[in-house]
Design a protein around this motif. Structure first.
Motif, mmCIF file in Angstrom:
data_model
loop_
_atom_site.group_PDB
_atom_site.id
_atom_site.type_symbol
_atom_site.label_atom_id
_atom_site.label_comp_id
_atom_site.label_asym_id
_atom_site.label_seq_id
_atom_site.Cartn_x
_atom_site.Cartn_y
_atom_site.Cartn_z
ATOM 1 N N GLY A 29 -11.418 0.191 9.503
ATOM 2 C CA GLY A 29 -10.829 -0.610 8.833
ATOM 3 C C GLY A 29 -9.565 0.134 8.695
ATOM 4 N N PRO A 38 -5.028 -6.553 4.532
ATOM 5 C CA PRO A 38 -7.149 -6.238 3.964
ATOM 6 C C PRO A 38 -8.053 -7.192 3.741
ATOM 7 N N ASN A 42 -11.500 -9.282 4.800
ATOM 8 C CA ASN A 42 -12.669 -8.678 4.633
ATOM 9 C C ASN A 42 -13.417 -9.767 4.489
ATOM 10 N N ASN A 86 -16.225 -4.716 -0.708
ATOM 11 C CA ASN A 86 -15.693 -4.416 0.774
ATOM 12 C C ASN A 86 -14.101 -4.765 0.294
ATOM 13 N N TYR A 90 -11.188 -1.252 2.196
ATOM 14 C CA TYR A 90 -10.004 -2.061 3.581
ATOM 15 C C TYR A 90 -8.839 -1.881 2.486
#
Length: 322
Positions: A29, A38, A42, A86, A90
């Motif tokens: 990441g 980001p 995801n 998640n 990120y």
């Protein structure tokens, strides 16, 4: 005399592989900063997971009535575990390091304790308060970067704060798994195996993740990387986080928890920060500072003190993140 289950090589593999994969997810990441947005990253990750799980989870399409009857619960855990935790991780990695992120993430059991007390009426004891204090000190040490003057000046890294919010989201998700509604228990529960149950969560989570990715793109106004991988190395990274930290880690963690119980397994989960330190040194050139092992000891001590003498909660569901 037979060896304890957690000393069996096969069980050790089940418990060690997930934190190794989750640490790899944090490092990848960080490496992907500037290559993919980001939140879009995801969404793409879990879209790939949904496609890979399709051959293993065909039974859910034969039982759509079970999904419709439980959609609110399934949507909630999908949004929290897949769509929110998640994505926040990120986002945190945009400004924080993989080691900081995984150390702060190691405080999740303490957040679970607090969520249990506030939302589920779980009684707290003196030992749990002491454990919470130790773990919080560890998190604060990481956020302060070993310099307490940073706290006095309230100069906090945005990524560290995002990871604290992500940890809270994961605690809520975990409690919802541990205390599912009656429709998910007993004779009325759907006949889903691990792949089918993960797939249902992923499908709801992907919808939310896709909406958030669209909002991210709108707010960026075109001032962000392309939302689609542009080269082979980026695609390789996406395939890794879809297979390793998602499907493989989820399945192995579930088998490990079944073998040794959630309390013992939680100590193996703290290996994530150790692997993150190793991967960061190897691939990012970011070596641990003196406060990182101290913070890990404080967080681990807090978890040990908090869970001593407390029965673990078996929910039969593995961890699908990070």
């Amino acid at each position: 005399m037979s060896r304890p289950a957690y000393l069996e090589p096969r069980t050790l593999l089940f418990l060690i592989l997930p934190p190794m994969m989750w640490a790899g997810n944090a490092v990848v990441g960080r490496l992907m900063v500037g290559s993919l947005p980001p939140v879009a990253m995801n969404a793409l990750r879990w879209l790939l997971v949904a496609l890979m799980l399709m051959p293993l989870s065909m039974r859910i399409w034969q039982d759509m009535a079970a999904i419709r009857a439980r959609w609110a619960y399934l949507a909630a855990i999908g949004v929290l575990g897949v769509g929110t935790y998640n994505a926040m991780q990120y986002l945190a990695l945009q400004t924080s390091t993989p080691l900081n992120v995984t150390l702060i993430g190691a405080s999740v059991p303490v957040w679970m304790m607090l969520v249990g007390a506030v939302a589920y009426g779980q009684r707290l004891h003196g030992r749990q308060f002491a454990g919470a204090l130790l773990s919080i000190l560890g998190v604060v040490l990481v956020i302060a970067q070993g310099q307490w003057s940073v706290l006095r000046e309230v100069q906090l890294v945005p990524g560290d704060l995002l990871m604290l919010l992500a940890s809270l989201a994961w605690a809520l998700y975990s409690w919802m798994l541990a205390r599912p509604p009656a429709s998910m228990l007993g004779q009325a529960r759907p006949d889903w195996d691990w792949a089918a149950f993960l797939q249902v969560q992923v499908l709801f989570g992907v919808i939310w993740a896709g909406v958030c990715a669209a909002v991210e793109a709108f707010l960026a106004g075109g001032q962000q990387p392309a939302i689609w991988p542009s080269n082979g190395s980026t695609w390789a990274a996406m395939v890794f986080i879809a297979v390793g930290p998602s499907i493989l880690a989820y399945r192995c963690w579930g088998l490990g928890v079944q073998a040794v119980g959630p309390t013992m397994a939680s100590f193996f989960g703290n290996l994530t920060a150790i692997f993150a330190a190793l991967w960061s040194a190897l691939f990012l050139g970011q070596h641990p500072r003196w406060y990182h092992p101290v913070a890990l000891l404080l967080i681990t001590a807090g978890i040990v003190v908090s869970s001593a003498g407390q029965p673990g909660v078996k929910n039969g569901v593995g961890r699908d993140e990070a």
